[in-house]
Design a protein around this motif. Sequence first.
Motif, PDB file in Angstrom:
ATOM      1  N   VAL A 284      71.276  57.348  33.841  1.00 49.91           N
ATOM      2  CA  VAL A 284      70.735  57.253  34.854  1.00 49.91           C
ATOM      3  C   VAL A 284      69.206  57.178  35.549  1.00 49.91           C
ATOM      4  CG1 VAL A 284      70.387  57.997  36.991  1.00 49.91           C
ATOM      5  CG2 VAL A 284      72.722  57.137  35.821  1.00 49.91           C
ATOM      6  N   THR A 285      68.014  56.502  36.024  1.00 50.89           N
ATOM      7  CA  THR A 285      66.559  57.115  36.638  1.00 50.89           C
ATOM      8  C   THR A 285      66.509  56.764  37.526  1.00 50.89           C
ATOM      9  OG1 THR A 285      65.868  56.072  34.567  1.00 50.89           O
ATOM     10  CG2 THR A 285      64.296  56.383  36.208  1.00 50.89           C
ATOM     11  N   THR A 286      66.232  58.208  38.266  1.00 52.88           N
ATOM     12  CA  THR A 286      65.603  58.478  39.775  1.00 52.88           C
ATOM     13  C   THR A 286      64.742  57.983  39.969  1.00 52.88           C
ATOM     14  OG1 THR A 286      65.027  60.601  39.235  1.00 52.88           O
ATOM     15  CG2 THR A 286      67.293  60.123  39.745  1.00 52.88           C
ATOM     16  N   PHE A 287      64.338  57.562  41.442  1.00 50.46           N
ATOM     17  CA  PHE A 287      63.062  57.235  42.586  1.00 50.46           C
ATOM     18  C   PHE A 287      61.972  58.604  42.070  1.00 50.46           C
ATOM     19  CE2 PHE A 287      65.295  54.602  44.460  1.00 50.46           C
ATOM     20  CZ  PHE A 287      64.786  53.166  44.621  1.00 50.46           C
ATOM     21  N   ASP A 288      60.927  58.284  42.902  1.00 46.90           N
ATOM     22  CA  ASP A 288      59.745  59.352  42.872  1.00 46.90           C
ATOM     23  C   ASP A 288      60.061  60.126  43.730  1.00 46.90           C
ATOM     24  OD1 ASP A 288      58.553  59.649  40.292  1.00 46.90           O
ATOM     25  OD2 ASP A 288      56.931  58.623  40.690  1.00 46.90           O
TER      26      ASP A 288
ATOM     27  N   GLU B 244      67.484  62.508  45.015  1.00 47.32           N
ATOM     28  CA  GLU B 244      68.539  62.318  43.601  1.00 47.32           C
ATOM     29  C   GLU B 244      68.611  60.943  44.026  1.00 47.32           C
ATOM     30  OE1 GLU B 244      72.224  64.520  44.244  1.00 47.32           O
ATOM     31  OE2 GLU B 244      70.749  66.014  44.239  1.00 47.32           O
ATOM     32  N   ARG B 245      68.028  59.784  44.335  1.00 44.27           N
ATOM     33  CA  ARG B 245      68.639  58.021  44.811  1.00 44.27           C
ATOM     34  C   ARG B 245      67.648  57.252  43.615  1.00 44.27           C
ATOM     35  NH1 ARG B 245      67.190  57.381  51.448  1.00 44.27           N
ATOM     36  NH2 ARG B 245      68.326  58.883  51.981  1.00 44.27           N
ATOM     37  N   ILE B 246      68.769  56.565  42.723  1.00 46.22           N
ATOM     38  CA  ILE B 246      68.658  56.126  41.643  1.00 46.22           C
ATOM     39  C   ILE B 246      68.211  54.693  41.492  1.00 46.22           C
ATOM     40  CG2 ILE B 246      70.376  55.321  40.350  1.00 46.22           C
ATOM     41  CD1 ILE B 246      72.552  57.123  41.188  1.00 46.22           C
ATOM     42  N   TYR B 247      66.446  54.642  41.110  1.00 42.55           N
ATOM     43  CA  TYR B 247      66.266  53.542  41.235  1.00 42.55           C
ATOM     44  C   TYR B 247      67.099  52.687  39.876  1.00 42.55           C
ATOM     45  CZ  TYR B 247      62.183  50.836  39.611  1.00 42.55           C
ATOM     46  OH  TYR B 247      61.599  49.589  39.192  1.00 42.55           O
TER      47      TYR B 247
ATOM     48  N   MET C 121      57.937  56.556  38.327  1.00 46.47           N
ATOM     49  CA  MET C 121      58.986  55.521  38.712  1.00 46.47           C
ATOM     50  C   MET C 121      58.622  55.254  40.362  1.00 46.47           C
ATOM     51  SD  MET C 121      61.155  54.857  36.612  1.00 46.47           S
ATOM     52  CE  MET C 121      59.933  55.163  35.546  1.00 46.47           C
ATOM     53  N   PRO C 122      58.936  54.283  41.208  1.00 41.31           N
ATOM     54  CA  PRO C 122      58.454  54.252  42.389  1.00 41.31           C
ATOM     55  C   PRO C 122      59.230  55.407  43.499  1.00 41.31           C
ATOM     56  CG  PRO C 122      59.976  52.408  41.546  1.00 41.31           C
ATOM     57  CD  PRO C 122      60.169  53.471  40.455  1.00 41.31           C
ATOM     58  N   ARG C 123      58.125  55.485  44.528  1.00 38.73           N
ATOM     59  CA  ARG C 123      59.151  55.558  45.497  1.00 38.73           C
ATOM     60  C   ARG C 123      60.362  55.279  46.108  1.00 38.73           C
ATOM     61  NH1 ARG C 123      54.560  57.971  49.280  1.00 38.73           N
ATOM     62  NH2 ARG C 123      54.046  55.854  49.422  1.00 38.73           N
TER      63      ARG C 123
END
Length: 153
Positions: free
Chosen positions: A149-153, A65-68, A32-34
Amino acid sequence: MIASIIRMHYSQSPCSQEAVRIRQARFLEGSMPRFFIPLVDAAHQEEAYHGMATFVGGTPLPTKERIYSITFRHDGEVWTATVGERMQGNAAATSAGGRERGEQDPVRWSTDTVIAIYAGSTVPYLIAHDGAGRNRWNMPVWVRDVLNVTTFD
């Protein structure tokens, strides 16, 4: 105020097709992107993230834990909200009697672009968006029925 700044950026600088292609490639590769807030310069990312959280009543999450992206069910449709992209949904095709058919689900798009996804206090998640599709979604979108739910890298 943060929302109006972000809306101004969206109206003046549409999302780059190249950026979307890169995000899609990273997703397919499993990375995932930053963390980012769309169309906000790097020096103001944290300020925009926390300001938008205050605006929508969300809880800012720790960086790791921020959500992408989040997939959720809303009014019988499955929607995916990905930061920097328009929300996309699939509605189950139904027959005249209201029964679901086994055919391909029609794809639905919202003109709202996702700015950030936060933890909520009265609902599990809140989606902040640019409000471009003024008819479909409230600001923020309340997400209760979470599927993924998918988080950022």
